[in-house]
Design a protein around this motif. Structure first.
Motif, mmCIF file in Angstrom:
data_model
loop_
_atom_site.group_PDB
_atom_site.id
_atom_site.type_symbol
_atom_site.label_atom_id
_atom_site.label_comp_id
_atom_site.label_asym_id
_atom_site.label_seq_id
_atom_site.Cartn_x
_atom_site.Cartn_y
_atom_site.Cartn_z
ATOM 1 N N GLU A 1 0.945 -1.560 -0.265
ATOM 2 C CA GLU A 1 -0.481 -0.178 0.159
ATOM 3 C C GLU A 1 0.873 1.132 0.065
ATOM 4 O O GLU A 1 0.321 1.941 -0.998
ATOM 5 C CB GLU A 1 -0.764 0.199 1.014
ATOM 6 C CG GLU A 1 -1.995 -0.984 1.048
ATOM 7 C CD GLU A 1 -2.844 -1.243 2.076
ATOM 8 O OE1 GLU A 1 -2.747 -0.362 3.623
ATOM 9 O OE2 GLU A 1 -4.133 -1.859 2.590
ATOM 10 N N ALA B 1 2.460 1.803 -3.545
ATOM 11 C CA ALA B 1 1.019 2.326 -4.621
ATOM 12 C C ALA B 1 1.069 4.042 -3.691
ATOM 13 O O ALA B 1 0.530 4.371 -5.292
ATOM 14 C CB ALA B 1 -0.105 0.977 -3.919
ATOM 15 N N VAL B 2 0.660 4.317 -2.504
ATOM 16 C CA VAL B 2 1.026 5.422 -2.537
ATOM 17 C C VAL B 2 1.675 6.504 -3.381
ATOM 18 O O VAL B 2 1.524 7.680 -3.709
ATOM 19 C CB VAL B 2 0.620 5.819 -0.913
ATOM 20 C CG1 VAL B 2 0.960 7.104 -0.993
ATOM 21 C CG2 VAL B 2 -0.623 5.272 -0.343
ATOM 22 N N ARG C 1 -0.771 5.143 -7.254
ATOM 23 C CA ARG C 1 -2.148 4.454 -7.841
ATOM 24 C C ARG C 1 -2.820 4.158 -6.098
ATOM 25 O O ARG C 1 -2.918 4.981 -5.123
ATOM 26 C CB ARG C 1 -0.912 2.874 -7.883
ATOM 27 C CG ARG C 1 -0.851 3.085 -8.912
ATOM 28 C CD ARG C 1 0.180 1.049 -9.521
ATOM 29 N NE ARG C 1 1.125 1.478 -8.864
ATOM 30 C CZ ARG C 1 1.286 0.297 -7.326
ATOM 31 N NH1 ARG C 1 -0.181 -0.545 -7.686
ATOM 32 N NH2 ARG C 1 1.857 0.140 -6.896
ATOM 33 N N SER C 2 -3.553 2.894 -6.681
ATOM 34 C CA SER C 2 -4.478 2.810 -4.983
ATOM 35 C C SER C 2 -4.424 2.314 -4.287
ATOM 36 O O SER C 2 -3.352 0.981 -4.052
ATOM 37 C CB SER C 2 -6.185 2.473 -5.967
ATOM 38 O OG SER C 2 -6.694 1.911 -5.055
ATOM 39 N N ARG C 3 -4.918 2.267 -3.317
ATOM 40 C CA ARG C 3 -4.685 1.953 -2.149
ATOM 41 C C ARG C 3 -5.019 0.238 -2.518
ATOM 42 O O ARG C 3 -4.213 -0.265 -1.480
ATOM 43 C CB ARG C 3 -4.657 2.054 -0.702
ATOM 44 C CG ARG C 3 -3.418 3.803 -0.266
ATOM 45 C CD ARG C 3 -4.494 4.225 0.671
ATOM 46 N NE ARG C 3 -4.120 3.921 1.400
ATOM 47 C CZ ARG C 3 -2.929 3.872 2.993
ATOM 48 N NH1 ARG C 3 -1.690 4.894 2.663
ATOM 49 N NH2 ARG C 3 -2.996 2.821 4.186
ATOM 50 N N LYS C 4 -5.639 -0.043 -2.800
ATOM 51 C CA LYS C 4 -6.361 -1.560 -2.549
ATOM 52 C C LYS C 4 -5.439 -2.700 -3.485
ATOM 53 O O LYS C 4 -4.440 -1.933 -4.669
ATOM 54 C CB LYS C 4 -7.515 -1.133 -3.564
ATOM 55 C CG LYS C 4 -8.670 -0.525 -3.216
ATOM 56 C CD LYS C 4 -8.859 -0.886 -0.857
ATOM 57 C CE LYS C 4 -10.269 -0.449 -0.957
ATOM 58 N NZ LYS C 4 -10.823 -0.507 0.105
ATOM 59 N N SER D 1 -3.751 -5.895 -5.690
ATOM 60 C CA SER D 1 -4.057 -6.053 -6.377
ATOM 61 C C SER D 1 -4.056 -7.725 -6.265
ATOM 62 O O SER D 1 -3.753 -8.511 -5.491
ATOM 63 C CB SER D 1 -3.467 -5.817 -7.868
ATOM 64 O OG SER D 1 -1.884 -6.791 -7.430
ATOM 65 N N ASN E 1 -12.954 -5.548 -1.814
ATOM 66 C CA ASN E 1 -12.763 -4.445 -2.284
ATOM 67 C C ASN E 1 -14.184 -4.005 -3.695
ATOM 68 O O ASN E 1 -14.744 -3.032 -3.470
ATOM 69 C CB ASN E 1 -11.262 -4.739 -3.222
ATOM 70 C CG ASN E 1 -10.262 -4.459 -2.403
ATOM 71 O OD1 ASN E 1 -10.698 -4.550 -1.573
ATOM 72 N ND2 ASN E 1 -9.197 -5.258 -2.812
ATOM 73 N N ARG F 1 -16.553 -1.077 -2.977
ATOM 74 C CA ARG F 1 -16.688 -0.159 -4.288
ATOM 75 C C ARG F 1 -18.170 -0.524 -4.510
ATOM 76 O O ARG F 1 -18.314 1.396 -5.304
ATOM 77 C CB ARG F 1 -16.026 -0.635 -5.858
ATOM 78 C CG ARG F 1 -14.323 -1.029 -5.564
ATOM 79 C CD ARG F 1 -13.512 -0.838 -6.906
ATOM 80 N NE ARG F 1 -13.718 -2.095 -7.405
ATOM 81 C CZ ARG F 1 -13.223 -2.533 -7.039
ATOM 82 N NH1 ARG F 1 -12.085 -2.346 -6.148
ATOM 83 N NH2 ARG F 1 -13.886 -3.892 -7.987
ATOM 84 N N LYS G 1 -19.748 1.727 -1.728
ATOM 85 C CA LYS G 1 -19.263 2.933 -1.034
ATOM 86 C C LYS G 1 -19.077 3.053 0.455
ATOM 87 O O LYS G 1 -19.245 4.116 1.068
ATOM 88 C CB LYS G 1 -19.482 4.135 -1.927
ATOM 89 C CG LYS G 1 -20.098 4.052 -3.252
ATOM 90 C CD LYS G 1 -20.100 5.454 -3.753
ATOM 91 C CE LYS G 1 -20.415 5.442 -4.706
ATOM 92 N NZ LYS G 1 -19.849 4.470 -5.515
#
Length: 318
Positions: free
Chosen positions: A89, A92-93, A97-100, A102, A203, A207, A210
């Motif tokens: 994470e 990614a930050v 990119r997104s913290r979620k 892959s 995830n 999404r 929300k």
């Protein structure tokens, strides 16, 4: 206290609670895995047999070592999983990119956590499997002391954790505590599949809604992940259980053990006890994820309140 330690503590607590709730199913599954095809019966008959020979306590054989084992296992697993997850994470930050995580990142985090857990906790599960299966029964009676028809057959003495540890040391030394470590490392794929499915479904759900998932959501997502993972990896679970209870001169490679079971018992021998195992695994995983999610939120709120109170006390002192 960092979040990965909180996750580790919550995972250990959730594991203990779910283990205690489903332990009789673990006993039935383990005994089915380590017995030959000739000795296997239905789940109901196996339950009656255990209760008749050993009483209701027989369904909880090895519970003490299992509770200790699951608390250590889950603490180690979740600590390293959350540590790996945080590393991904943060990367990614920094990359914007997104913290979620892959799918690949979830699998790598699971592999790191699973491998560390296997190497640290394998000795605990060797002892537990032997106690659950009651591999070492009471010695046979002397011919001169055979019970009469009027006398009930004595129940075998329940093995103790210390007794099993001494027996293992006597039979094979320290190496005996790492019996089945290779199939256990292969079985790291089980939690990898389980947590990858869980994370990706979580995830997706977050999404769409929300908002974060609830303990109820975690219950059903955990159950689904474990169902798929256990169904795919069950033959290796059987091999690992048999290697745990093998005698000093019976240790063989994973492939040799697989071939031997198929040759002597057919392909069905690899799936002995799968019904109670699937039920137990799914229920345990479902409760584990639900309990862990709830315990983590409680621990996080408690820690936040304590920090707030400590900050207020410091202001009052000033």
């Amino acid at each position: 206290m960092s979040d990965n330690v909180l996750h580790a503590v919550a995972g250990a607590g959730g594991g203990v609670l779910s283990m205690v709730l489903t332990y009789p199913l673990i006993t039935l599954s383990t005994r089915s895995q380590v017995e030959s095809k000739r000795a296997q019966t239905t789940v109901l008959d196996a339950t009656r047999h255990i209760i008749q020979r050993e009483g209701f306590s027989g369904l909880y054989a090895g519970l003490d070592s299992a509770v200790f084992g699951i608390s250590v296992t889950n603490f180690v697993y979740y600590y390293w999983y959350e540590w790996s997850r945080a590393a991904f994470e943060n990367a990614a930050v920094k990359a914007g990119r997104s913290r979620k995580l892959s799918t690949v990142e979830s699998m790598i985090a699971g592999a790191v956590a699973g491998s560390a857990t296997v190497l640290i906790t394998n000795p605990i599960w060797v002892v537990n499997t032997r106690m659950t299966a009651r591999k070492r029964g009471a010695p046979p009676p002397s011919p001169s002391l055979k019970p009469t028809l009027a006398e009930p057959t004595p129940r075998p003495a329940a093995p103790t954790t210390i007794g099993e540890v001494k027996a293992l040391l006597k039979e094979g030394g320290i190496g005996a505590f790492f019996a089945g470590v290779m199939p256990a490392l292969v079985l790291v794929i089980n939690p990898i599949l389980q947590y990858t499915i869980f994370e990706q479904l979580k995830n997706l759900l977050e999404r769409r809604r929300k908002r974060s998932v609830t303990p109820t959501d975690a219950f059903w997502l955990g159950a689904l992940g474990k169902l798929v993972a256990t169904g795919l990896t069950y033959p290796y679970i059987t091999v690992k259980a048999r290697m745990h209870v093998a005698g000093k001169n019976e240790h063989v490679s994973v492939l040799t053990a697989l071939r031997k079971i198929v040759k002597e018992e057919g392909w069905s021998g690899l799936y002995g006890g799968i019904a109670p195992k699937l039920v137990q695994s799914v229920i345990t995983a479902a409760f584990l994820f639900a309990f862990k999610d709830a315990l983590f939120k409680v621990a996080q709120a408690t820690l936040r309140n304590r920090r707030a109170q400590a900050a207020k006390l410091l202001l009052l002192k000033k």
